[in-house]
Structures are given as C-alpha cells and as structure tokens.
Design a protein around this motif. Structure first.
Motif, short mmCIF file in Angstrom:
data_model
loop_
_atom_site.label_atom_id
_atom_site.label_comp_id
_atom_site.label_asym_id
_atom_site.label_seq_id
_atom_site.Cartn_x
_atom_site.Cartn_y
_atom_site.Cartn_z
N PHE B 19 41.08 48.80 29.02
CA PHE B 19 40.53 47.45 29.25
C PHE B 19 39.27 47.23 28.40
CE2 PHE B 19 42.36 47.04 33.81
CZ PHE B 19 43.52 46.49 33.29
N SER B 20 38.36 48.20 28.47
CA SER B 20 37.07 47.97 27.81
C SER B 20 37.21 48.01 26.30
CB SER B 20 36.02 48.97 28.30
OG SER B 20 36.46 50.27 28.11
N LEU B 21 38.10 48.88 25.80
CA LEU B 21 38.31 48.93 24.35
C LEU B 21 38.91 47.61 23.86
CD1 LEU B 21 37.99 50.85 21.94
CD2 LEU B 21 40.39 51.50 22.23
N ALA B 114 29.76 45.59 30.21
CA ALA B 114 29.98 44.75 29.03
C ALA B 114 31.04 43.67 29.27
CB ALA B 114 30.38 45.62 27.84
N ILE B 115 31.90 43.85 30.27
CA ILE B 115 32.90 42.81 30.54
C ILE B 115 32.59 42.09 31.86
CG2 ILE B 115 35.34 42.28 30.91
CD1 ILE B 115 36.03 44.52 28.97
N VAL B 116 32.59 42.84 32.97
CA VAL B 116 32.37 42.18 34.27
C VAL B 116 30.97 41.56 34.34
CG1 VAL B 116 32.23 42.51 36.77
CG2 VAL B 116 33.99 43.70 35.46
N GLY B 117 29.96 42.34 33.98
CA GLY B 117 28.58 41.84 34.02
C GLY B 117 28.39 40.63 33.13
N VAL B 118 28.89 40.74 31.91
CA VAL B 118 28.72 39.67 30.93
C VAL B 118 29.52 38.42 31.32
CG1 VAL B 118 29.33 39.01 28.56
CG2 VAL B 118 28.12 41.16 28.99
N VAL B 119 30.80 38.60 31.62
CA VAL B 119 31.65 37.45 31.91
C VAL B 119 31.18 36.73 33.18
CG1 VAL B 119 34.00 36.72 32.53
CG2 VAL B 119 33.65 38.37 30.69
N SER B 120 30.85 37.49 34.23
CA SER B 120 30.42 36.84 35.47
C SER B 120 29.11 36.08 35.24
CB SER B 120 30.27 37.86 36.60
OG SER B 120 29.33 38.85 36.25
N ALA B 121 28.17 36.72 34.53
CA ALA B 121 26.90 36.04 34.26
C ALA B 121 27.12 34.76 33.46
CB ALA B 121 25.96 36.98 33.50
N TYR B 122 27.91 34.87 32.42
CA TYR B 122 28.08 33.72 31.52
C TYR B 122 28.81 32.57 32.21
CZ TYR B 122 28.79 31.14 27.21
OH TYR B 122 28.76 30.17 26.26
N LEU B 123 29.86 32.90 32.96
CA LEU B 123 30.62 31.84 33.63
C LEU B 123 29.76 31.09 34.64
CD1 LEU B 123 34.20 33.35 34.21
CD2 LEU B 123 33.44 31.71 32.47
#
Lengths: 110, 226
Positions: B19-21, B114-123
C-alpha cells in the motif's frame, strides 16, 4: 528567487538544524503513544530489533559519553542527511531540466 | 506514532508495504509538476524541520509523550503529494540511519503517517475551508485537521496491531485513541503556531491556499525556466 526568499531559506534551514541539535536533548523521555499502550496492555515485550549496525543507533551518537551531545549530534547529523537527500533530488531534477532545455535548443537551431 | 519491529506480523507488514509503496509512487507521479519548480527546495526545508520536530517529544499528562507528526503541517503548506514524499523520506532515514521506528514496520509506518495522516488532514482541511475563505475558518481548519490526522492515524495503528493478533481490537483502540486525543492537541497547537508564523512572514508559501499560483512561489516568474 529574490533576496527575501534566500533569507527565508537560510533561516528555515538554520531553524531545523538548531531544533534538531539543541532542542532534541531536552525532549521528554516518557514513552511515546504506541509504547505507552504496549506497556499498559502488556505487549511491549514483543518489540524486536534487527541485528543491524545503524549509523547512529537509537538517536545516540556513538563514541560519546555525554547524553546531551549524544542526542544533539544525532539530531544534527539526521537533519543534515535529510537535507542532503533533498539536495540530491534537487540536483538531479535541475540536471535533467538542463539537458532537456539544451536538447530542445539544439533542435530549434537546426 | 511509529510502530516498532515485532508489533505487527508478516502478512500485515507486507500488505502495508505494498500500500505505502503504491502511495509513494503515486505521490511522485502526481508531484512531478512540483519537481520542475524550485518547490523541491521547500520540500527539503520542511523535511528537515519535521525531522527535527519529530525528535522533540512533549510530555502529556498520562506519563507518556508525543511528538509532532507533521502530516497536517506539510499537507496544508505544500499539498498532500509533497507531504507524502517528505514523510516517507523522513521515515526511511529514521529506520535505516537511526534505528528508530522499525524496518519490518516501515511499510506500515509509512502507510500510517504518509498516507493516512496526510490524506485525513488534507481532506478535513479542504472540507472546512470550502465553507469560507475567511482567516478564522482557515485557522479552524488548520487546528481541527491536524488534531484529526493524529487521532485517525491512531485508529489505523490500532487496526494494524489488532489484525496482527497483538492484542484485542477494542482495548487497543480505546487506549490508543485516548492517548492520541491528547497528543493531537499538541499537534494542533504546534501546527497552528507554525502556520500562523509562516502566514505572517511569507504567506505565499502556503501553497494550498493559493493553489492556482502555487508554482510562482520561489519561481522567477520573469524567466520561463520551465
């Protein structure tokens, strides 16, 4: 890039280096969120470590006895490594763009 | 919120790595337009700042400590794709140079930050700022999205630990969320202060706010350097 931008970049890099070097030894030694939960629920013992020789194992700079400087130096080197990685990315991209530009120029001249 | 080696099993570690890659490659493709600009300079600066800030654990009341994740901060300033790249690079340096975080868990940690933290914050930030362009709403969005990014990430960490059979989901979830509700307050305070500082000294740096003019920051607009 104007003078103001250059000052900002310099100040921001300096801030990162200073925070990493001189604030890091003052950080709280309490366990972090995940470690605390692991201790509370009793699975902290599951933590494993690989038998790898890290450059700066666990934020403790090797060969130094003073605990302040162990952390300070590891923060300093860590920040530098991150900066170098992005400097390399910047360098590669600039180089690729340069080659692309010179190629399109020679094509236009023909 | 780094998961150390040993806390998650092989199948979870492998799945999270895939997922992260994928997310990392996707971020690079999407951020390609940044790479032509001098925004890479900004990415380096913020990577160094977040790396340094992640070393500064602040104590919270329950005999525990937290540190800035920075996912919300860089997402709000540089956008989610640059943020994903920055956080992944930081995690790789922490894992391989400093032995911090974990090597087998690098995929999971990178997925979480890098995915959950970033996407949740940005949305959440985007959702709130949709309502109004006012300064008050902007700062509310900054504080709320950074708090949520920490709490939502802690939920995902709990799921990964539970799937790995480390402990029962309910207990992990309640403990993780309780602690990270508090750590999230620290995240919200630091993120809001840093954004306010940048807003004061160099407001055009907050690229997500002037999305249409984003490449102009640090770019010599007179010269079309491409």
């Amino acid at each position: 890039m104007n003078r103001r931008d250059k000052i900002f970049i310099f100040a921001a890099i300096l801030a990162a280096v200073l925070i990493g070097t001189f604030l890091s030894p003052l950080a709280s030694k309490y366990p972090g969120g995940v470690e605390k939960v692991a201790e509370k629920l009793g699975f902290a013992g599951k933590a494993a470590s690989f038998n790898i020789k890290f450059l700066i194992p666990y934020y403790l700079f090797p060969g130094i006895k003073n605990s302040f400087w162990q952390t300070a130096l590891s923060g300093f080197i860590g920040v530098l490594i991150v900066l170098v990685i992005f400097a390399l990315i910047f360098g590669i991209i600039s180089l690729v763009n340069k080659i692309k530009n010179s190629k399109s120029k020679t094509l236009n001249n023909k | 919120m780094h998961i150390p080696d040993g806390f998650i099993d092989l199948k979870t570690a492998a799945t999270m790595s895939i997922f992260s890659l994928s997310g990392f490659i996707f971020s690079i493709i999407k951020a390609k337009r940044y790479f032509r600009a001098k925004v890479v300079v900004l990415m380096g600066i913020f990577a160094a700042l977040i790396f340094a800030a992640q070393m500064i654990n602040f104590p919270i009341f329950v005999g525990s400590s937290g540190h800035l994740l920075g996912a919300a901060l860089v997402s709000i300033i540089l956008g989610p794709y640059a943020a994903g790249i920055i956080l992944t690079v930081i995690l790789v340096v922490q894992a391989f140079v400093l032995g911090f975080g974990g090597i087998s868990t690098l995929g999971a940690n990178s997925f979480n930050l890098a995915i959950v933290g970033v996407v949740s914050a940005y949305l959440i930030y985007k959702l709130i700022t949709k309502f109004s362009k006012s300064r008050a709403v902007f700062y509310t969005a900054v504080a709320v999205s950074s708090w949520f990014s920490v709490v939502i990430t802690s939920v995902f960490v709990s799921i990964e630990l539970a799937i790995s059979g480390t402990y029962s989901f309910g207990l992990i979830l309640s403990s993780m969320v309780t602690i990270h509700i508090l750590i999230g307050i620290g995240e919200a305070i630091i993120t809001t202060l840093v954004v306010a500082f940048i807003d004061k000294v160099k407001p055009d740096l907050i690229l997500t706010r002037n999305w249409d003019r984003k490449i102009e920051a640090f770019e010599d607009t007179k010269k079309n350097s491409g």
